[in-house]
Motif scaffolding. Structure first.
Motif, PDB file in Angstrom:
ATOM      1  N   VAL A  82       0.840  -1.276  -0.042  1.00 34.83           N
ATOM      2  CA  VAL A  82      -0.048   0.140  -0.061  1.00 34.83           C
ATOM      3  C   VAL A  82       0.999   1.379   0.036  1.00 34.83           C
ATOM      4  O   VAL A  82       1.577   1.512   0.834  1.00 34.83           O
ATOM      5  CB  VAL A  82      -0.937   0.141   1.379  1.00 34.83           C
ATOM      6  N   SER A  83       0.938   1.937  -1.210  1.00 33.44           N
ATOM      7  CA  SER A  83       1.754   3.070  -1.255  1.00 33.44           C
ATOM      8  C   SER A  83       0.849   4.524  -1.398  1.00 33.44           C
ATOM      9  O   SER A  83      -0.293   4.401  -1.813  1.00 33.44           O
ATOM     10  CB  SER A  83       2.669   3.070  -2.421  1.00 33.44           C
ATOM     11  N   PRO A  84       1.405   5.721  -0.984  1.00 30.50           N
ATOM     12  CA  PRO A  84       0.868   6.812  -1.282  1.00 30.50           C
ATOM     13  C   PRO A  84       0.859   7.196  -2.760  1.00 30.50           C
ATOM     14  O   PRO A  84       0.103   8.430  -2.979  1.00 30.50           O
ATOM     15  CB  PRO A  84       1.518   7.803  -0.416  1.00 30.50           C
ATOM     16  N   ILE A  85       1.467   6.552  -3.564  1.00 38.70           N
ATOM     17  CA  ILE A  85       1.615   7.030  -4.912  1.00 38.70           C
ATOM     18  C   ILE A  85       0.629   6.766  -5.679  1.00 38.70           C
ATOM     19  O   ILE A  85       0.435   5.667  -6.218  1.00 38.70           O
ATOM     20  CB  ILE A  85       3.085   6.594  -5.493  1.00 38.70           C
ATOM     21  N   VAL A  86      -0.430   7.641  -6.177  1.00 36.97           N
ATOM     22  CA  VAL A  86      -1.385   7.347  -6.756  1.00 36.97           C
ATOM     23  C   VAL A  86      -1.377   7.990  -8.464  1.00 36.97           C
ATOM     24  O   VAL A  86      -2.248   7.845  -9.226  1.00 36.97           O
ATOM     25  CB  VAL A  86      -2.711   8.052  -6.207  1.00 36.97           C
ATOM     26  N   ALA A  87      -0.155   8.382  -8.767  1.00 32.72           N
ATOM     27  CA  ALA A  87      -0.122   9.119 -10.277  1.00 32.72           C
ATOM     28  C   ALA A  87       0.157   7.909 -11.036  1.00 32.72           C
ATOM     29  O   ALA A  87       0.464   6.651 -10.540  1.00 32.72           O
ATOM     30  CB  ALA A  87       1.048  10.081 -10.367  1.00 32.72           C
ATOM     31  N   LEU A 271      -7.974  -3.764  -4.956  1.00 32.30           N
ATOM     32  CA  LEU A 271      -6.755  -2.970  -5.012  1.00 32.30           C
ATOM     33  C   LEU A 271      -7.365  -1.283  -5.132  1.00 32.30           C
ATOM     34  O   LEU A 271      -8.286  -1.144  -6.102  1.00 32.30           O
ATOM     35  CB  LEU A 271      -6.000  -3.214  -6.229  1.00 32.30           C
ATOM     36  N   GLN A 272      -6.800  -0.661  -4.528  1.00 30.30           N
ATOM     37  CA  GLN A 272      -6.880   0.848  -4.601  1.00 30.30           C
ATOM     38  C   GLN A 272      -5.693   1.552  -5.152  1.00 30.30           C
ATOM     39  O   GLN A 272      -4.761   0.818  -5.137  1.00 30.30           O
ATOM     40  CB  GLN A 272      -7.360   1.528  -3.183  1.00 30.30           C
ATOM     41  N   PRO A 273      -5.928   2.827  -5.733  1.00 29.10           N
ATOM     42  CA  PRO A 273      -4.793   3.444  -6.185  1.00 29.10           C
ATOM     43  C   PRO A 273      -3.505   3.423  -5.285  1.00 29.10           C
ATOM     44  O   PRO A 273      -3.533   3.760  -3.976  1.00 29.10           O
ATOM     45  CB  PRO A 273      -5.395   4.872  -6.570  1.00 29.10           C
ATOM     46  N   GLY A 274      -2.522   3.301  -5.999  1.00 24.36           N
ATOM     47  CA  GLY A 274      -1.272   3.005  -5.004  1.00 24.36           C
ATOM     48  C   GLY A 274      -0.973   1.652  -4.553  1.00 24.36           C
ATOM     49  O   GLY A 274       0.240   1.464  -4.100  1.00 24.36           O
ATOM     50  N   MET A 275      -1.920   0.864  -4.563  1.00 27.80           N
ATOM     51  CA  MET A 275      -1.654  -0.556  -3.996  1.00 27.80           C
ATOM     52  C   MET A 275      -1.227  -1.361  -5.135  1.00 27.80           C
ATOM     53  O   MET A 275      -1.478  -1.238  -6.212  1.00 27.80           O
ATOM     54  CB  MET A 275      -2.977  -0.917  -3.496  1.00 27.80           C
ATOM     55  N   GLY A 276      -0.825  -2.600  -4.666  1.00 31.56           N
ATOM     56  CA  GLY A 276      -0.258  -3.455  -5.668  1.00 31.56           C
ATOM     57  C   GLY A 276      -0.188  -4.884  -4.927  1.00 31.56           C
ATOM     58  O   GLY A 276      -0.148  -4.997  -3.886  1.00 31.56           O
TER      59      GLY A 276
END
Ligand SMILES: [Fe+2]
Length: 313
Positions: A82-87, A271-276
């Motif tokens: 889970v990361s804060p990078i949503v770009a 999965l949400q934006p920034g997740m993988g």
């Protein structure tokens, strides 16, 4: 049409050794299996939160973040970051993968020029004919089950840029757990699925659209170097030929029941934006979803001819 892979990407040896593998996955190695089984059940994360690791930047993990992701992969063959990078940053999947020793990227013809697939609902480039590029549900499978042995998909990264307004959930099952539950039920079932002619995918039927010859192989097999178990499977009911053999039919029915039943080992997440997801090509499916054309669901997918090792690299 782009060529599926250059020689540089071809795995160094045929990984399909199936029945000859020593160790816990050898049908005759009962003691080794019992030891492996006890450790597997002891270490397997009990829920999806046990797979999840917050990271500041998946492109440059800290040693602690890397160790935490490697630990999940060792225990469950998968980890969720889970990361804060949503770009929309396409460098994330290969940069993350590289830190775990994954470098040999599979470039199917629907992947972009950089070998990363942009999995989104689109009618471009013939993708609309293939389920991953629609909003329809995808049955249980492992990636690249139609690939020849030299192009086995041992691991992949799925990175979310944007999620659907609703739906699109993935269910995940460590294939080692599937093997364990099946072997516990009846060792003859796993033996049947390790036969080199257990499953045949007829020519020209894969989900990535590449024209191929028929591909026959086992369902369960071991990595030629590490001895780790892998799986080649699809729950599709058309364009697949199972060996006409009662133990194979029984094993396929067992798998279908297992995957259709509630299980503490089946992890579900959207999965949400920034997740993988980083994994050794575990069993997975995808729920359908309504897509918003103004903000379509978009995931980047990178598939590898390498496996995440026990040490994580
Ligand atoms: Fe998949």
């Amino acid at each position: 049409m782009r060529q599926p892979a250059s020689e540089a990407f071809v795995a160094p040896c045929d990984p399909v050794r199936s029945r000859r593998a020593p160790g816990p996955f050898d049908p005759g190695a009962e003691t080794a299996y019992r030891e492996w089984r006890a450790a597997k059940l002891r270490d397997h994360p009990p829920c999806v939160s046990g797979l999840t690791v917050p990271v500041a930047d998946p492109r440059a993990l800290t040693p602690v973040e890397h160790a935490a992701l490697a630990d999940r992969c060792r225990r469950a063959n998968m980890a969720v970051y889970v990361s804060p990078i949503v770009a929309a940053e396409k460098a994330i999947p290969p940069a993350l993968a590289r830190q775990f020793g994954l470098t040999r990227l599979d470039g199917n013809w629907l992947a972009d020029d950089d070998g990363i697939s942009s999995v989104t609902v689109t009618g471009k480039g013939g993708r609309a004919d293939y389920i991953p590029y629609t909003n329809r549900p995808i049955r249980w499978h492992t990636d690249g089950y139609y690939n020849p042995p030299a192009r086995r998909i041992w691991a992949f990264v799925l990175h979310c840029v944007s999620s659907a307004a609703a739906g699109g959930e993935n269910a995940l099952l460590d294939h080692e757990i599937a093997y364990l539950l099946m072997r516990d039920a009846d060792p003859r079932l796993v033996d049947a699925l390790m036969q080199p002619d257990a499953m045949t995918i007829p020519a020209r039927t894969d989900d990535d659209g590449t024209a191929r010859p028929a591909e026959t192989g086992p369902v369960f097999f071991v990595h030629p170097v590490t001895g780790a178990l892998h799986m080649r499977y699809t729950a599709r009911t058309r364009s697949i030929e199972w060996k006409d053999d009662p133990p194979v039919r029984a094993a396929v029915s067992f798998l279908e029941r297992l995957l259709a039943s509630p299980s503490p080992y089946i992890h579900r997440l959207t999965l949400q934006p920034g997740m993988g997801l980083l994994c050794n090509n575990v069993l997975h499916n995808r729920a359908g979803f309504p897509d918003d054309p103004a903000r379509p669901r978009l995931l980047y997918r990178a598939r590898y001819y390498d496996r995440i090792g026990r040490g994580g690299a």
